[in-house]
Design an enzyme around this catalytic site. Sequence first.
Site, PDB file in Angstrom:
ATOM      1  N   ASP A   9       0.849  -1.190   0.114  1.00 58.92           N
ATOM      2  CA  ASP A   9       0.051  -0.062  -0.206  1.00 58.92           C
ATOM      3  C   ASP A   9       0.678   1.784  -0.136  1.00 58.92           C
ATOM      4  O   ASP A   9       2.077   1.048  -0.217  1.00 58.92           O
ATOM      5  CB  ASP A   9      -1.670  -0.211   1.011  1.00 58.92           C
ATOM      6  N   HIS A  10       0.474   2.446  -0.160  1.00 63.12           N
ATOM      7  CA  HIS A  10       1.476   3.762  -0.015  1.00 63.12           C
ATOM      8  C   HIS A  10       2.093   4.230   1.319  1.00 63.12           C
ATOM      9  O   HIS A  10       2.671   4.839   1.708  1.00 63.12           O
ATOM     10  CB  HIS A  10       0.061   5.225   0.366  1.00 63.12           C
ATOM     11  N   CYS A  66       2.923  -3.526   4.272  1.00 63.81           N
ATOM     12  CA  CYS A  66       2.552  -2.011   4.036  1.00 63.81           C
ATOM     13  C   CYS A  66       2.749  -1.293   5.498  1.00 63.81           C
ATOM     14  O   CYS A  66       4.160  -1.254   5.974  1.00 63.81           O
ATOM     15  CB  CYS A  66       0.359  -2.446   4.795  1.00 63.81           C
ATOM     16  N   GLY A  67       2.195  -0.080   5.722  1.00 68.75           N
ATOM     17  CA  GLY A  67       2.841   0.614   6.768  1.00 68.75           C
ATOM     18  C   GLY A  67       4.068   0.051   8.251  1.00 68.75           C
ATOM     19  O   GLY A  67       4.978  -0.066   8.395  1.00 68.75           O
ATOM     20  N   THR A  68       2.717  -0.894   8.788  1.00 65.95           N
ATOM     21  CA  THR A  68       3.745  -1.586   9.909  1.00 65.95           C
ATOM     22  C   THR A  68       3.767  -3.318   8.806  1.00 65.95           C
ATOM     23  O   THR A  68       4.559  -3.968   9.327  1.00 65.95           O
ATOM     24  CB  THR A  68       2.523  -2.031  10.350  1.00 65.95           C
ATOM     25  N   GLY A  71      -1.401  -4.995   8.607  1.00 66.05           N
ATOM     26  CA  GLY A  71      -2.496  -5.131   8.216  1.00 66.05           C
ATOM     27  C   GLY A  71      -3.169  -5.689   6.924  1.00 66.05           C
ATOM     28  O   GLY A  71      -4.096  -6.668   6.710  1.00 66.05           O
ATOM     29  N   HIS A  99       9.746 -23.971   9.479  1.00 66.24           N
ATOM     30  CA  HIS A  99       9.206 -24.149  10.392  1.00 66.24           C
ATOM     31  C   HIS A  99       7.351 -23.897   9.979  1.00 66.24           C
ATOM     32  O   HIS A  99       6.575 -25.102  10.183  1.00 66.24           O
ATOM     33  CB  HIS A  99       8.957 -23.509  12.280  1.00 66.24           C
ATOM     34  N   ASN A 100       7.086 -22.963   9.202  1.00 67.54           N
ATOM     35  CA  ASN A 100       5.943 -22.374   8.849  1.00 67.54           C
ATOM     36  C   ASN A 100       5.534 -22.171   7.516  1.00 67.54           C
ATOM     37  O   ASN A 100       4.351 -22.162   6.545  1.00 67.54           O
ATOM     38  CB  ASN A 100       5.469 -20.724   9.590  1.00 67.54           C
ATOM     39  N   ARG A 110       7.252   1.347   7.027  1.00 65.85           N
ATOM     40  CA  ARG A 110       7.056   2.673   8.220  1.00 65.85           C
ATOM     41  C   ARG A 110       7.669   2.224   9.776  1.00 65.85           C
ATOM     42  O   ARG A 110       7.861   2.412  10.526  1.00 65.85           O
ATOM     43  CB  ARG A 110       5.696   3.434   8.831  1.00 65.85           C
ATOM     44  N   HIS A 134       6.947 -30.439  11.419  1.00 64.73           N
ATOM     45  CA  HIS A 134       6.557 -28.922  10.969  1.00 64.73           C
ATOM     46  C   HIS A 134       5.658 -29.373   9.950  1.00 64.73           C
ATOM     47  O   HIS A 134       4.050 -27.779  10.006  1.00 64.73           O
ATOM     48  CB  HIS A 134       7.869 -28.285  10.799  1.00 64.73           C
TER      49      HIS A 134
END
Length: 149
Positions: A9-10, A66-68, A71, A99-100, A110, A134
């Site tokens: 995203d932005h 995204c920023g973090t 989301g 593992h995943n 950000r 796993h």
Amino acid sequence: MAKVVVANDHGAVELAQRIVRHLENRGYEVTYLGTATEESVDYPDKAEEACLEYLKGGYEFGVVCCGTGIGISMAANKIRGIRCALVCDKYSAEMTKRHNNPSFIAFGGRMDYRDSVEDMLDAFINADFEGGRHTRRIEKLMALENVER
Ligand code: RB5
């Protein structure tokens, strides 16, 4: 040539472009879905686009930002068949592959990480899924998509 799909995203335009460059330098063919501008877009839309592209097949993995990273990773994990890992350092990037075995990893544009995103990507790419117990846990994890309530 191994393929990767990247979307953002932005809040992560510059980061996503760095990621694309790094992947291309490592020899990947990258499908970059943007957004490439600061104009606001909604991260669930970009997650959906990236996951639907990945599910067409032929991709080694995908990257969403995204920023973090929160989301867009939450949104990706809502799509049946997708496992998206929000990583925060080289250790988590390596361990999530081992593992995943996620289809996607997520980063935040950000965020102030202690390791560079390039190093995290390398840790992820260079690690191998361990299989064994796993695999059983991943099967249980994916079966949660079908829980009725
Ligand atoms: C967009 O402003 C921001 O909310 C988004 O990039 C992301 O950080 C959400 O988790």
